[in-house]
Motif scaffolding. Structure first.
Motif, short mmCIF file in Angstrom:
data_model
loop_
_atom_site.label_atom_id
_atom_site.label_comp_id
_atom_site.label_asym_id
_atom_site.label_seq_id
_atom_site.Cartn_x
_atom_site.Cartn_y
_atom_site.Cartn_z
N VAL A 15 67.22 -2.18 7.30
CA VAL A 15 66.18 -2.14 8.33
C VAL A 15 66.75 -2.62 9.66
CG1 VAL A 15 63.92 -3.03 9.04
CG2 VAL A 15 64.34 -2.49 6.62
N ALA A 16 67.50 -3.72 9.63
CA ALA A 16 68.09 -4.27 10.85
C ALA A 16 69.11 -3.29 11.45
CB ALA A 16 68.78 -5.61 10.54
N PHE A 17 69.85 -2.59 10.61
CA PHE A 17 70.81 -1.62 11.10
C PHE A 17 70.11 -0.47 11.82
CE2 PHE A 17 74.12 1.77 10.08
CZ PHE A 17 74.93 1.40 11.13
N GLY A 18 68.98 -0.04 11.27
CA GLY A 18 68.19 0.99 11.94
C GLY A 18 67.68 0.51 13.28
N TYR A 19 67.19 -0.72 13.32
CA TYR A 19 66.72 -1.30 14.57
C TYR A 19 67.86 -1.39 15.59
CZ TYR A 19 64.46 -4.53 17.82
OH TYR A 19 63.94 -5.11 18.95
N ALA A 20 69.02 -1.86 15.16
CA ALA A 20 70.16 -2.01 16.05
C ALA A 20 70.63 -0.66 16.59
CB ALA A 20 71.30 -2.71 15.33
N SER A 21 70.53 0.39 15.75
CA SER A 21 70.93 1.72 16.20
C SER A 21 70.04 2.22 17.32
CB SER A 21 70.89 2.70 15.01
OG SER A 21 71.79 2.31 14.01
N GLY A 22 68.76 1.87 17.26
CA GLY A 22 67.86 2.24 18.35
C GLY A 22 68.03 1.36 19.56
N TRP A 23 68.17 0.07 19.33
CA TRP A 23 68.33 -0.89 20.42
C TRP A 23 69.61 -0.64 21.22
CZ3 TRP A 23 72.00 -4.90 21.10
CH2 TRP A 23 71.68 -5.81 22.13
N GLY A 24 70.67 -0.26 20.53
CA GLY A 24 71.94 -0.02 21.20
C GLY A 24 72.06 1.36 21.82
N LEU A 26 72.24 4.20 20.23
CA LEU A 26 72.96 5.16 19.40
C LEU A 26 72.05 6.30 18.97
CD1 LEU A 26 75.61 5.82 17.88
CD2 LEU A 26 74.74 4.46 15.96
N LEU A 27 70.80 5.96 18.65
CA LEU A 27 69.80 6.96 18.25
C LEU A 27 68.52 6.75 19.05
CD1 LEU A 27 70.23 6.80 14.35
CD2 LEU A 27 71.09 8.59 15.88
N LYS A 28 67.82 7.83 19.33
CA LYS A 28 66.57 7.75 20.07
C LYS A 28 65.40 7.51 19.12
CE LYS A 28 68.15 10.74 23.82
NZ LYS A 28 67.91 11.99 24.61
N ASP A 29 64.27 7.07 19.68
CA ASP A 29 63.11 6.74 18.85
C ASP A 29 62.62 7.94 18.05
OD1 ASP A 29 63.17 4.16 19.77
OD2 ASP A 29 61.62 4.46 21.30
N ALA A 212 64.94 4.35 8.70
CA ALA A 212 63.88 4.89 9.56
C ALA A 212 62.88 3.81 9.94
CB ALA A 212 63.16 6.04 8.85
N MET A 213 62.59 2.92 9.02
CA MET A 213 61.66 1.83 9.31
C MET A 213 62.21 0.94 10.42
SD MET A 213 60.17 -1.05 6.73
CE MET A 213 59.17 -2.39 7.38
N GLY A 214 63.52 0.66 10.38
CA GLY A 214 64.13 -0.14 11.43
C GLY A 214 64.02 0.51 12.79
N LEU A 215 64.26 1.82 12.86
CA LEU A 215 64.10 2.54 14.12
C LEU A 215 62.66 2.48 14.60
CD1 LEU A 215 66.30 5.77 13.76
CD2 LEU A 215 66.46 4.02 15.53
N GLY A 216 61.72 2.55 13.64
CA GLY A 216 60.30 2.47 14.01
C GLY A 216 59.94 1.13 14.60
N LEU A 217 60.47 0.06 14.05
CA LEU A 217 60.20 -1.28 14.59
C LEU A 217 60.71 -1.39 16.03
CD1 LEU A 217 61.07 -3.62 11.59
CD2 LEU A 217 58.81 -3.03 12.46
#
Length: 314
Positions: A15-24, A26-29, A212-217
């Motif tokens: 989950v944290a990796f997904g969040y970090a990918s969005g925060w950094g 790397l991936l869009k929402d 996906a949940m991490g990106l959603g957060l």
């Protein structure tokens, strides 16, 4: 590091990796939305189909498991709704959002990979028994409450029933459960090619769902309504699993099932309360903030509750 702590860290680490990918950046929402749609509409339904088609439910309806879990749902809902309306002075629709946020565990995107990681296939099969009635019950309550309290509640009782049945029968998770049960009842053997297709998609369900949940957060974040959201998150993470554990002991639920019920109750809420809040036009910040706060804290509280269950059943 103990296997329990390592598995909890791995699950929430994804989950944290997904969040970090969005925060950094790397991936869009919208990538998170697409991955969530894939998980909920394709991968997880096939995982549920495979489980329902092959699991051994020889003991019949698990009434003790359902009573344990849904007693916790009811107590948490009442506590959350009462707290927001009486303590924080919000309106009835915000109270419903709070009730949902306090009682609606994220059993799909987070719960399924969590149970598979901690308890294996047997634990997931037990969770599937909860999911099989959790979705219809919580969907039905949400639709009913929206019809009673929402601003666009035309159609009367017939409209409520029609919306419920339409939502239920078009939900991919429900379709996966029903299809699996029908396949099981038919006694047919899955062709080798069909098994490969199902396994290929079902086996990635957990990883994709957590990422996906991490990106959603990342998209929801935390803004406004922080104090009531923290209160709701605390009720979700501590009151609901405490009630589930008390009921499990009271009615003599076996240890293996008690672990699943308490762990499921201890999970943070998912996006569903936010969707209901959006339909009500109130409580969006409360729902999104409580979900984010509870998810961040759950990396510690879920491990705590699993340890408490083990201690209580010694």
């Amino acid at each position: 590091m103990s296997p329990l702590v390592e598995t909890v860290a791995f699950v929430f680490g994804l989950v944290a990796f997904g969040y970090a990918s969005g925060w950094g950046g790397l991936l869009k929402d919208d990538v998170g939305d697409a991955l969530s749609a894939f998980a909920v509409s394709v991968a997880v339904p096939l995982l549920l189909f495979r489980t329902m088609a092959s699991a051994d439910f020889a003991h019949g309806a698990p009434w003790a498991l359902w009573i344990t879990y849904f007693t916790a749902v009811g107590v948490a809902w009442i506590a959350g709704q009462f707290t927001i309306t009486r303590v924080f002075g919000r309106d009835e629709r915000a109270g419903v959002v709070a009730g949902l946020s306090t009682s609606f565990s994220n059993l799909v995107l987070l719960g399924i990979p969590f149970m598979l990681g901690i308890f294996g296939q047997q634990g997931f099969e037990t969770l599937s028994l909860i999911i099989s009635i959790h979705l219809p019950i919580m969907m039905g309550l949400s639709i009913l409450l929206f019809a009673l309290l929402g601003r666009n509640s035309g159609g009367g009782l017939f409209g409520v029933v029609r919306e419920f049945l339409t939502s239920l029968l078009s939900n991919p998770l429900i379709i996966g459960i029903i299809a699996g049960l029908l396949w099981r009842a038919s006694g047919l053997e899955m062709p080798a090619l069909g098994t490969r297709f199902v396994d290929a998609l079902a086996n990635v369900a957990g990883t994709v769902a957590l990422f996906a949940m991490g990106l959603g957060l990342r998209k929801f974040g935390i803004s406004g309504d922080v104090r009531p959201a923290m209160t709701i998150a605390a009720l979700k993470l501590f009151l609901m699993p405490a009630v589930a554990l008390a009921m499990a002991k009271l009615i003599g639920l076996p240890f293996a099932s008690a672990q699943i019920a308490v762990a499921a109750a201890s999970l943070p809420s998912g996006v569903n309360p936010y969707l209901i809040a959006s339909r009500f036009g109130t409580g969006q910040g409360l729902a999104s903030n409580s979900m984010t706060i509870a998810t961040l804290a759950a990396v510690l509280t879920t491990a705590f509750w699993l340890s408490v269950v083990g201690w209580a059943y010694q």
